[in-house]
Design a protein around this motif. Structure first.
Motif, PDB file in Angstrom:
ATOM      1  N   LYS A 233     -23.302  -2.919  -7.676  1.00  0.00           N
ATOM      2  CA  LYS A 233     -22.317  -2.389  -9.169  1.00  0.00           C
ATOM      3  C   LYS A 233     -21.908  -0.426  -9.149  1.00  0.00           C
ATOM      4  O   LYS A 233     -21.308  -0.025 -10.166  1.00  0.00           O
ATOM      5  N   GLU A 234     -22.731  -0.031  -8.051  1.00  0.00           N
ATOM      6  CA  GLU A 234     -22.181   1.368  -8.197  1.00  0.00           C
ATOM      7  C   GLU A 234     -20.231   2.370  -7.695  1.00  0.00           C
ATOM      8  O   GLU A 234     -20.094   2.682  -8.535  1.00  0.00           O
ATOM      9  N   THR A 235     -20.448   0.796  -6.338  1.00  0.00           N
ATOM     10  CA  THR A 235     -19.045   1.375  -5.689  1.00  0.00           C
ATOM     11  C   THR A 235     -18.123   1.131  -7.006  1.00  0.00           C
ATOM     12  O   THR A 235     -17.307   1.498  -7.735  1.00  0.00           O
ATOM     13  N   VAL A 236     -18.138  -0.540  -7.886  1.00  0.00           N
ATOM     14  CA  VAL A 236     -17.469  -1.324  -8.670  1.00  0.00           C
ATOM     15  C   VAL A 236     -17.381   0.587  -9.821  1.00  0.00           C
ATOM     16  O   VAL A 236     -16.355   0.798 -10.593  1.00  0.00           O
ATOM     17  N   GLU A 237     -18.596   1.310 -10.493  1.00  0.00           N
ATOM     18  CA  GLU A 237     -18.302   1.946 -11.369  1.00  0.00           C
ATOM     19  C   GLU A 237     -17.878   3.297 -10.902  1.00  0.00           C
ATOM     20  O   GLU A 237     -16.789   3.498 -11.715  1.00  0.00           O
TER      21      GLU A 237
END
Length: 441
Positions: A233-237
Motif C-alpha cells: 500500500k505504501e509503495t502504491v501511494e
C-alpha cells in the motif's frame, strides 16, 4: 651458442653487481633503466569528475608526483560515469583492461568474484582516520573481504534558487513531500518548475527515487533479503503521489535526462530546483561572471542546498558512493596496491578533497572536522552525507541481487512508467515481477 649464453650471464651478473655496489651510479653505468620502472604501469579508470579542477589536479600534479615517488607509470583515464559499468564488464570478459576501476554504489557486488581483496588497505585506512562509515563498509565489503577501496560519497542534496522560492512564499525549504508539491506547483506556474530525471543514469535518478520510496514506507525486499516486498500500500501511494507531483510541479521534459542535463537546465535558469551533488553551485563559484541571475547578480549568492523532504515514514537519503576495484586479471597488482596506499595518504588525498570544495565527502570520520565545511556554509549539508546514507536493497543488504536491481533501474522505471500514464497499481506490479526475477534466481 654456449659461449653466447655464458657471456650474457656474465654481463648480466656484472650489471647486477654494479647496481648493488654503486646504486644509481651503477644503473647509469649499465645504460639501462630498472626493469620495474620499464614494465610497471598502473591503469586507473575513473569518471569524468563533475568538478573539473579535480581532474586537472590529478593529471598535472598528483599523478606525476605518484610516478616520481613510486617509480611507476600511471595511466589516468576518465570516461563518462554511465560508461564505467560497460567498460568493467567488457574488461572482465576479455581478461584485460584497467588495473583499477572506479565503481558506483553497490555494483561492487556484481564483480565480487573478479576483484582482489583489499581488506588490508581498507582496514588500515579506517584505523588511521577514525573508522570507515557503515554506509561505505556495507557497499565495499561483503563481510568477508573488501571488494573495493572506499573513495568518497557524492552527497545528493536539492540545489534550489532561494529568491524564486521566496517569491512563492517558501522562505525555507519544504519539510515534507506535500509541502514540496504545493511549492513546486506555484514555481511551475511562475515558469520555474522543478527539474528531476527519471532516466537510466547512474546518479540523480536512483538517488532520488530510492529515498523517495523509503520515505513512504516502501521497500524492495524484506530484511531477509529474499522476500520481494515492493507491492505494498505504501509503495502504491508513493507512485500515485509521484504522478501528481510530476504533473503539478516538474519539467515534464526531464524524464530521460542524464546527470548533466539538470546541471545545464539549472545554470540556464529554466528550473528552480534539482537533486544533485554540489557541482552546480561549485560551477557558479568558478564562473561568477558567466552565471548571473535575471537581476544581474551572481547566481552563487542565490543557491542553497537541502536534503530531500520527509514522507509518511520519515526522511532518507541515498548518496553516490565511489570506490576503486583492483581487478584479478591485473598483472600489476602489487604496484596498484602501492598506488592506492599513496593516493590515500592524508597529504595526497587532502589535496584532491580540498579541490572538490565539498562536492565529495570522504568515507572516514576524520574528515568531518576539516575546515572545508566551515569555510562555506552553503556546503554544510554535505558534511554528513557519508554518515547518513542508506544503501540500495533496503531493508535487505546491498548484495549482488540489489546491485542488479539498481543497475536495471527497476525502482526508477516504476515511477517513470507512472508519470507517463500507467496506473500506479500496474507500475508497482511490473516492478514486483522484475524484482522477483532477480531475487528468486
Amino acid at each position: 651458442m654456449g659461449q653466447t649464453k655464458r657471456r650474457s650471464v656474465i654481463k648480466l651478473a656484472g650489471s647486477a653487481a654494479a647496481v648493488a655496489s654503486t646504486g644509481m651510479a651503477g644503473i647509469l653505468a649499465t645504460g639501462r633503466t630498472p626493469a620495474y620502472a620499464q614494465t610497471k604501469t598502473v591503469h586507473w579508470l575513473r569518471w569524468v569528475d563533475f568538478v573539473p579542477a579535480s581532474d586537472t589536479l590529478m593529471r598535472k600534479e598528483l599523478m606525476p608526483q605518484a610516478e616520481k615517488d613510486l617509480g611507476i607509470k600511471i595511466n589516468f583515464e576518465t570516461v563518462n560515469g554511465n560508461d564505467l559499468q560497460p567498460r568493467t564488464t567488457a574488461a572482465i570478459q576479455s581478461g584485460t583492461g584497467p588495473d583499477l576501476i572506479q565503481a558506483f554504489n553497490n555494483t561492487t557486488y556484481i564483480y565480487g568474484n573478479s576483484v582482489v581483496d583489499l581488506s588490508d588497505l581498507a582496514e588500515d585506512l579506517g584505523k588511521r582516520e577514525g573508522g570507515i562509515y557503515k554506509y561505505a563498509r556495507s557497499i565495499c565489503s561483503d563481510g568477508k573481504m573488501f571488494m573495493s577501496m572506499p573513495w568518497a560519497v557524492i552527497g545528493a542534496m536539492i540545489a534550489y534558487r532561494k529568491s524564486w522560492f521566496d517569491e512563492v512564499g517558501a522562505t525555507s525549504f519544504p519539510k515534507t513531500w506535500q509541502e514540496y508539491r504545493d511549492v513546486a506547483k506555484k514555481l511551475k506556474a511562475n515558469g520555474h518548475p522543478v527539474g528531476q530525471t527519471l532516466g537510466h543514469t547512474f546518479g540523480d535518478a536512483p538517488t532520488f527515487t530510492y529515498p523517495y520510496l523509503w520515505s513512504w514506507g516502501g521497500k524492495e525486499v524484506e530484511a531477509d533479503g529474499k522476500t520481494v516486498a515492493i507491492n505494498s500500500k505504501e509503495t502504491v501511494e508513493s507512485v500515485k503521489f509521484m504522478a501528481g507531483f510530476w504533473k503539478d510541479g516538474c519539467d515534464e521534459g526531464a524524464l530521460a535526462w542524464d546527470d548533466t542535463n539538470n546541471n545545464r537546465a539549472f545554470l540556464s535558469q529554466t528550473i528552480s530546483a534539482t537533486l544533485n551533488g554540489a557541482s552546480i553551485y561549485i560551477e557558479t563559484l568558478r564562473k561568477p561572471d558567466q552565471y548571473q541571475t535575471e537581476k544581474g547578480t551572481p547566481m552563487n549568492k542565490d543557491i542553497l542546498h537541502s536534503p530531500l523532504p520527509a514522507g509518511p515514514a520519515g526522511q532518507y537519503g541515498m548518496h553516490l558512493l565511489q570506490s576503486d576495484m583492483l581487478m584479478k586479471y591485473s598483472k600489476n597488482q602489487d604496484a596498484a596496491k602501492e598506488f592506492l596506499k599513496w593516493i590515500h595518504a592524508e597529504k595526497n588525498f587532502e589535496k584532491w578533497f580540498v579541490s572538490q570544495k565539498g562536492f565529495a565527502t570522504p568515507c572516514t570520520a576524520k574528515w568531518e572536522e576539516h575546515k572545508v565545511w566551515t569555510e562555506d556554509p552553503v556546503m554544510a549539508p554535505f558534511k554528513v552525507a557519508a554518515r547518513l546514507g542508506q544503501a540500495p536493497g533496503y531493508a535487505g543488504l546491498p548484495n549482488g541481487k540489489a546491485a542488479e536491481a539498481l543497475s536495471k533501474y527497476i525502482v526508477t522505471d516504476m515511477y517513470a512508467k507512472a508519470v507517463q500514464g500507467m496506473p500506479a497499481e500496474d507500475a508497482v506490479k511490473w516492478a514486483e515481477g522484475e524484482l522477483k526475477k532477480i531475487y528468486s534466481a
